[in-house]
Design a protein around this motif. Structure first.
Motif, PDB file in Angstrom:
ATOM      1  N   GLN A 325       0.808  -1.215   0.000  1.00 50.93           N
ATOM      2  CA  GLN A 325       0.000   0.000   0.000  1.00 50.93           C
ATOM      3  C   GLN A 325       0.848   1.276   0.000  1.00 50.93           C
ATOM      4  OE1 GLN A 325      -3.577  -0.213  -0.280  1.00 50.93           O
ATOM      5  NE2 GLN A 325      -2.662  -2.168  -0.873  1.00 50.93           N
ATOM      6  N   PHE A 326       2.024   1.230   0.602  1.00 46.94           N
ATOM      7  CA  PHE A 326       2.907   2.403   0.568  1.00 46.94           C
ATOM      8  C   PHE A 326       3.388   2.662  -0.852  1.00 46.94           C
ATOM      9  CE2 PHE A 326       7.230   4.171   0.598  1.00 46.94           C
ATOM     10  CZ  PHE A 326       6.963   5.398   1.193  1.00 46.94           C
ATOM     11  N   LEU A 327       3.805   1.587  -1.543  1.00 45.45           N
ATOM     12  CA  LEU A 327       4.260   1.752  -2.923  1.00 45.45           C
ATOM     13  C   LEU A 327       3.128   2.265  -3.792  1.00 45.45           C
ATOM     14  CD1 LEU A 327       6.622   1.395  -4.873  1.00 45.45           C
ATOM     15  CD2 LEU A 327       5.822  -0.943  -5.313  1.00 45.45           C
ATOM     16  N   LYS A 328       1.925   1.786  -3.537  1.00 46.56           N
ATOM     17  CA  LYS A 328       0.767   2.258  -4.297  1.00 46.56           C
ATOM     18  C   LYS A 328       0.557   3.761  -4.076  1.00 46.56           C
ATOM     19  CE  LYS A 328      -2.918  -0.279  -4.610  1.00 46.56           C
ATOM     20  NZ  LYS A 328      -4.158  -1.036  -4.304  1.00 46.56           N
ATOM     21  N   ALA A 329       0.752   4.195  -2.841  1.00 45.22           N
ATOM     22  CA  ALA A 329       0.527   5.605  -2.513  1.00 45.22           C
ATOM     23  C   ALA A 329       1.517   6.526  -3.218  1.00 45.22           C
ATOM     24  CB  ALA A 329       0.614   5.806  -1.003  1.00 45.22           C
ATOM     25  N   VAL A 330       2.767   6.080  -3.375  1.00 42.74           N
ATOM     26  CA  VAL A 330       3.788   6.961  -3.949  1.00 42.74           C
ATOM     27  C   VAL A 330       3.960   6.790  -5.452  1.00 42.74           C
ATOM     28  CG1 VAL A 330       5.057   7.141  -1.780  1.00 42.74           C
ATOM     29  CG2 VAL A 330       5.666   5.334  -3.412  1.00 42.74           C
ATOM     30  N   THR A 331       3.334   5.766  -6.031  1.00 45.24           N
ATOM     31  CA  THR A 331       3.459   5.558  -7.480  1.00 45.24           C
ATOM     32  C   THR A 331       2.136   5.682  -8.212  1.00 45.24           C
ATOM     33  OG1 THR A 331       3.104   3.161  -7.329  1.00 45.24           O
ATOM     34  CG2 THR A 331       5.388   3.953  -7.154  1.00 45.24           C
ATOM     35  N   GLY A 332       1.033   5.648  -7.481  1.00 43.23           N
ATOM     36  CA  GLY A 332      -0.264   5.582  -8.129  1.00 43.23           C
ATOM     37  C   GLY A 332      -0.633   4.153  -8.466  1.00 43.23           C
ATOM     38  N   GLY A 333       0.295   3.226  -8.213  1.00 42.00           N
ATOM     39  CA  GLY A 333       0.019   1.817  -8.404  1.00 42.00           C
ATOM     40  C   GLY A 333       0.748   1.222  -9.592  1.00 42.00           C
ATOM     41  N   ILE A 334       1.501   0.146  -9.350  1.00 39.79           N
ATOM     42  CA  ILE A 334       2.122  -0.607 -10.437  1.00 39.79           C
ATOM     43  C   ILE A 334       1.347  -1.915 -10.600  1.00 39.79           C
ATOM     44  CG2 ILE A 334       4.406   0.369  -9.964  1.00 39.79           C
ATOM     45  CD1 ILE A 334       5.142  -2.343  -8.662  1.00 39.79           C
ATOM     46  N   PRO A 335       1.465  -2.579 -11.748  1.00 40.78           N
ATOM     47  CA  PRO A 335       0.839  -3.898 -11.863  1.00 40.78           C
ATOM     48  C   PRO A 335       1.424  -4.841 -10.809  1.00 40.78           C
ATOM     49  CG  PRO A 335       1.475  -3.054 -14.028  1.00 40.78           C
ATOM     50  CD  PRO A 335       2.097  -2.141 -13.014  1.00 40.78           C
ATOM     51  N   THR A 336       0.581  -5.451 -10.020  1.00 37.95           N
ATOM     52  CA  THR A 336       1.046  -6.316  -8.945  1.00 37.95           C
ATOM     53  C   THR A 336      -0.005  -7.372  -8.655  1.00 37.95           C
ATOM     54  OG1 THR A 336       1.953  -6.304  -6.687  1.00 37.95           O
ATOM     55  CG2 THR A 336       0.118  -4.818  -7.122  1.00 37.95           C
ATOM     56  N   VAL A 337       0.248  -8.187  -7.664  1.00 43.80           N
ATOM     57  CA  VAL A 337      -0.673  -9.259  -7.279  1.00 43.80           C
ATOM     58  C   VAL A 337      -1.012  -9.105  -5.809  1.00 43.80           C
ATOM     59  CG1 VAL A 337      -1.000 -11.748  -7.026  1.00 43.80           C
ATOM     60  CG2 VAL A 337       0.249 -10.857  -8.998  1.00 43.80           C
ATOM     61  N   HIS A 338      -2.296  -9.158  -5.512  1.00 43.81           N
ATOM     62  CA  HIS A 338      -2.737  -9.087  -4.118  1.00 43.81           C
ATOM     63  C   HIS A 338      -2.886 -10.489  -3.549  1.00 43.81           C
ATOM     64  CE1 HIS A 338      -4.776  -7.548  -0.536  1.00 43.81           C
ATOM     65  NE2 HIS A 338      -5.474  -8.661  -0.619  1.00 43.81           N
ATOM     66  N   PHE A 339      -2.229 -10.727  -2.404  1.00 40.33           N
ATOM     67  CA  PHE A 339      -2.416 -11.965  -1.655  1.00 40.33           C
ATOM     68  C   PHE A 339      -3.158 -11.639  -0.361  1.00 40.33           C
ATOM     69  CE2 PHE A 339       1.608 -12.717  -4.000  1.00 40.33           C
ATOM     70  CZ  PHE A 339       1.247 -13.861  -4.693  1.00 40.33           C
TER      71      PHE A 339
END
Length: 381
Positions: A325-339
């Motif tokens: 969630q921190f990376l999402k906050a500072v990048t706007g979100g990269i393609p990733t996988v939620h576990f």
């Protein structure tokens, strides 16, 4: 024991004294403390006295009476990790609701320390152990097979203990397919001259390569299953992950930075950089800035959009796993996988308490799913 604030000193309380203050029998207080039946009226009276006096029952006496310490040892690879904090939050939620406390031990990703803590907990008065596993060595298997207390492993598959693990292979394959699709789509958008350049894509003629930063193969979930799935996902579209486009990193941003920079400097035609974790991906994003030798404008820095600017201006896509969630906050979100990390903690704690309290003997293996995330979706787990 409680503190008598009027005298500024501690005094010992007994069940008999609690009973007298509450106007009930000692037997009623004993049943209340041990989870037995007590009428609602008496419960309220006893609870009020305990709250007012700060009474704490003796742990040693409770163990002798109930044969349980109401303690669970939890061994984690590190504490400064969002995914681990989500797992432990799930564990704590279940334990606290059922009257247990958690003893937490962090190993700094050291398998030796892990075994030391497992043996320490086994000989300490805990009712069971939850191991958030990374590496399952022969010594781990020996411990799990012979442990004197119930153990549940979270995050890794093992046949030697009850376990909760994620579909890392399936997640890797889904990401590999998504990366392949992105590469193919970007290819169709390029001019014919670039599309015909066979120097950067092998047989399929794709413009740009896929690179991958993984972790040690000793980690069967993240280091083996996740990478194997990723390769299979690429392969389903006819794309090969070339060995010179792969690196290994530790589970840190700094290691991700070093691995990514080395990749980029030795492979000038990388267009997608996939990482085994979002933490590694964060380091890879920083490496893009160093590699491109560009300055981030003050406006982007001051607005908190530094990493977003790097991604938007690098020409290279970065993907990860973990939905940090921190990376999402500072990048706007990269393609990733939620576990479902929190879910794994909840299920792991429930499974352990079922063994402790009901003596469940049937071996249980639970594989949890995943969800692809493009950075815009939210998830509580």
């Amino acid at each position: 024991m409680c503190r008598d604030d009027s005298e500024g000193r501690e005094k010992h309380m007994t069940i008999k004294e609690i009973a007298q203050l509450a106007g009930v029998s000692s037997a009623a207080v004993s049943r209340y403390l041990n989870g037995g039946y007590v009428s609602e009226e008496k419960k309220e009276q006893i609870k009020k006295v305990i709250d007012e006096t700060g009474y704490q029952p003796s742990a040693q006496a409770r163990i002798l009476r109930t044969k349980k310490a109401c303690l669970v040892g939890v061994v984690v690879p590190k504490i400064n990790s969002e995914s681990i904090s989500r797992v432990t939050a799930g564990i704590e939620q279940v334990l606290s609701a059922r009257g247990y406390q958690m003893l937490l031990a962090s190993t700094d990703n050291d398998p030796g320390k892990e075994l030391t803590y497992l043996k320490l907990f086994e000989n300490y008065p805990v009712d069971g152990i939850i191991l958030i596993g990374t590496v399952i060595t022969a010594e781990h298997r020996k411990f799990l097979k012979n442990s004197k207390v119930p153990v549940v492993v979270v995050g890794q598959y093992t046949k030697y203990a009850n376990c909760i693990y994620h579909d890392d292979y399936g997640a890797g394959m889904a990401m590999g397919k998504a990366v392949a699709e992105s590469l193919i789509n970007s290819e169709t958008e390029k001019e014919d001259g670039c599309a015909k350049n066979r120097a950067c894509g092998k047989e399929a003629g794709f413009c740009g390569k896929v690179a991958y930063i993984g972790v040690t193969k000793e980690d069967k979930a993240v280091g083996v299953a996740r990478e194997d799935g990723f390769r299979a996902g690429l392969g389903s579209a006819g794309i090969e992950l070339e060995e010179n486009c792969t690196r290994k990193a530790e589970f840190t941003m700094e290691s991700g930075y070093s691995a990514a920079l080395d990749l980029l400097e030795k492979n000038r035609d990388i267009s997608i950089l996939s990482c085994a974790t979002d933490t590694i991906a964060a380091g890879a994003i920083e490496a893009l800035l160093t590699y491109r030798r560009k300055q981030v404008p003050e406006g982007a820095k001051n607005s908190g959009g530094r990493m977003q600017y790097i991604l938007d201006n690098s020409g290279i896509r970065v993907t990860g796993f973990g939905d940090n969630q921190f990376l999402k906050a500072v990048t706007g979100g990269i393609p990733t996988v939620h576990f479902g990390y929190k879910t794994s903690g909840i299920r792991g704690a429930e499974l352990l308490l079922d063994v402790i309290e009901r003596g469940e003997k049937i071996p249980v293996e639970i594989k949890l799913g995943f969800r692809m995330v493009n950075g815009q979706e939210e998830e509580e787990n």
